[in-house]
Design a protein around this motif. Structure first.
Motif, short mmCIF file in Angstrom:
data_model
loop_
_atom_site.label_atom_id
_atom_site.label_comp_id
_atom_site.label_asym_id
_atom_site.label_seq_id
_atom_site.Cartn_x
_atom_site.Cartn_y
_atom_site.Cartn_z
N ALA A 1 0.83 -1.20 0.00
CA ALA A 1 0.00 0.00 0.00
C ALA A 1 0.87 1.25 0.00
O ALA A 1 0.57 2.23 -0.69
N SER B 1 -10.09 3.92 -6.80
CA SER B 1 -11.32 3.32 -6.31
C SER B 1 -12.50 4.25 -6.52
O SER B 1 -12.50 5.39 -6.06
N ARG C 1 -6.52 3.84 0.49
CA ARG C 1 -5.32 3.32 -0.16
C ARG C 1 -4.55 2.38 0.76
O ARG C 1 -3.87 1.48 0.29
N HIS D 1 -5.57 0.09 2.33
CA HIS D 1 -6.15 -1.24 2.26
C HIS D 1 -5.88 -1.94 0.94
O HIS D 1 -6.41 -3.02 0.69
N TYR D 2 -5.07 -1.33 0.08
CA TYR D 2 -4.78 -1.94 -1.22
C TYR D 2 -3.55 -2.83 -1.14
O TYR D 2 -2.60 -2.58 -0.39
N SER E 1 -0.80 -3.97 -3.90
CA SER E 1 -0.39 -3.71 -5.28
C SER E 1 1.04 -4.17 -5.48
O SER E 1 1.93 -3.82 -4.71
N GLU F 1 -15.11 -4.00 -3.38
CA GLU F 1 -14.72 -2.64 -2.97
C GLU F 1 -15.23 -2.33 -1.56
O GLU F 1 -14.54 -1.66 -0.78
N LEU G 1 -12.90 -3.82 0.90
CA LEU G 1 -11.63 -3.10 0.95
C LEU G 1 -11.74 -1.73 1.61
O LEU G 1 -10.73 -1.13 1.96
N PRO H 1 -7.53 -4.60 4.34
CA PRO H 1 -6.84 -5.31 3.26
C PRO H 1 -7.36 -6.74 3.21
O PRO H 1 -7.66 -7.33 4.26
N LYS I 1 -5.08 -2.98 -6.38
CA LYS I 1 -5.99 -2.98 -5.25
C LYS I 1 -5.97 -4.26 -4.43
O LYS I 1 -5.98 -4.22 -3.20
N ALA I 2 -5.99 -5.41 -5.10
CA ALA I 2 -6.20 -6.65 -4.35
C ALA I 2 -5.57 -7.83 -5.06
O ALA I 2 -5.32 -7.78 -6.27
N HIS J 1 -1.42 -10.22 -9.48
CA HIS J 1 -2.58 -10.03 -8.61
C HIS J 1 -3.53 -11.23 -8.60
O HIS J 1 -4.71 -11.09 -8.29
#
Length: 297
Positions: free
Chosen positions: A8, A24, A30, A32-33, A35, A76, A79, A83, A154-155, A182
């Motif tokens: 994140a 988002s 952010r 909680h992302y 990447s 979403e 999130l 996370p 994001k995830a 991802h």
């Protein structure tokens, strides 16, 4: 520093450096992302070490009132709170479009009826998703490609590939969307794990490993340990077995979905902390927001 926030912070630094807007549409924080730039980063993140901090995997995306399973809007929503890995299901329509759907039919989860494999994507698009109580939402069934594009930055998705879906089509979609970093592909047998590894030796796999015999059989496949998250089943494993996997740098996923989630709801969410203390690194749960709140305390 907690491991799940490293990615994140990386994303945050990129957005500051390049002026990127918040990706988002629904305001997920952010922090909680998750990447990653490449699969090596993903593998490093999911290596069990002293920096690891427990996290959750949202089963079927984490259904909540007004938020149906296998919907981007539900992903979403989760999130916004924590996370999470997003576990979701891939099925295929009559005209060979890969869509996110758990059941063989659309009856339980949409406003429509019929078998997924008997419906064209054009027909499926006319249906609305329903939440677990049967309330119709404004959300539609997403395609795999839509979900892959959404997940980047994001995830991490753990993808459950249903039996009517060719592996080749899933891998083609991952490659076309450059979303390799991802995704984790769920397997239910060592034969499936070996086949996917032979098709793409870089991608991460979720492999069922519930005891030492299964671990030994896995080692004989030649699949690298860094490629694997160990799904240890839907009942607690012996802590010594979890420790054995940890010694190899392998993270464990305990499926609390079903009975263990029900026990936590009835007896108290503190049970999620006990699962983690016993060696579960990731809780695959129908209650990701509740579980995450407890294991972060």
């Amino acid at each position: 520093m907690q491991k799940q926030f490293l990615a994140a912070i990386y994303l945050w630094s990129l957005s500051l450096a390049f002026g990127c807007s918040d990706p988002s549409s629904r305001g997920a924080s952010r922090e909680h992302y998750l990447s990653f730039e490449n699969v090596s980063d993903t593998k490093a993140f999911f290596t069990k070490d002293a920096d690891w901090s427990p996290m959750v995997s949202a089963h079927r995306g984490g259904s909540y009132p007004g938020y149906p399973e296998n919907a981007i809007e539900t992903f979403e929503y989760v999130l916004q709170h924590t996370p999470a890995l997003i576990e979701c299901d891939i099925s295929m329509t009559k005209d060979s479009v890969l869509v996110m759907m758990h059941d063989n039919t659309v009856d339980r989860t949409t406003s429509g009826t019929g078998k997924v494999g008997d419906l064209t994507y054009g027909t499926l698009k006319t249906f609305y998703l329903e939440d677990a109580s049967g309330n119709t939402t404004e959300f539609k069934v997403p395609t795999l490609r839509e979900v892959l594009e959404w997940a980047k930055g994001k995830a991490v998705l753990t993808l459950d590939i249903k039996s009517n879906v060719p592996y080749e089509m899933v891998l083609e979609a991952i490659e076309a969307t450059t979303s390799e970093a991802h995704v984790v592909l769920i397997t239910y047998s060592l034969a499936a794990a070996k086949k996917l590894y032979s098709m793409d030796s870089e991608l991460m796999l979720s492999v069922t490993l519930r005891n030492e015999a299964e671990w030994d059989r896995f080692l004989a496949t030649g699949i690298p340990k860094e490629n694997v998250l160990a799904f240890t089943g839907v009942s607690e494993r012996n802590s010594k077995f979890n420790e054995k996997l940890h010694e190899q740098g392998v993270c464990t996923i305990l499926g609390t979905l079903g009975n263990l989630d029900q026990s936590a709801a009835a007896r108290g969410d503190h049970l999620y902390s006990e699962f983690v203390k016993n060696g579960a690194d990731i809780l695959a749960t129908d209650r990701p927001i509740e579980a995450a709140k407890i294991i972060r305390e």
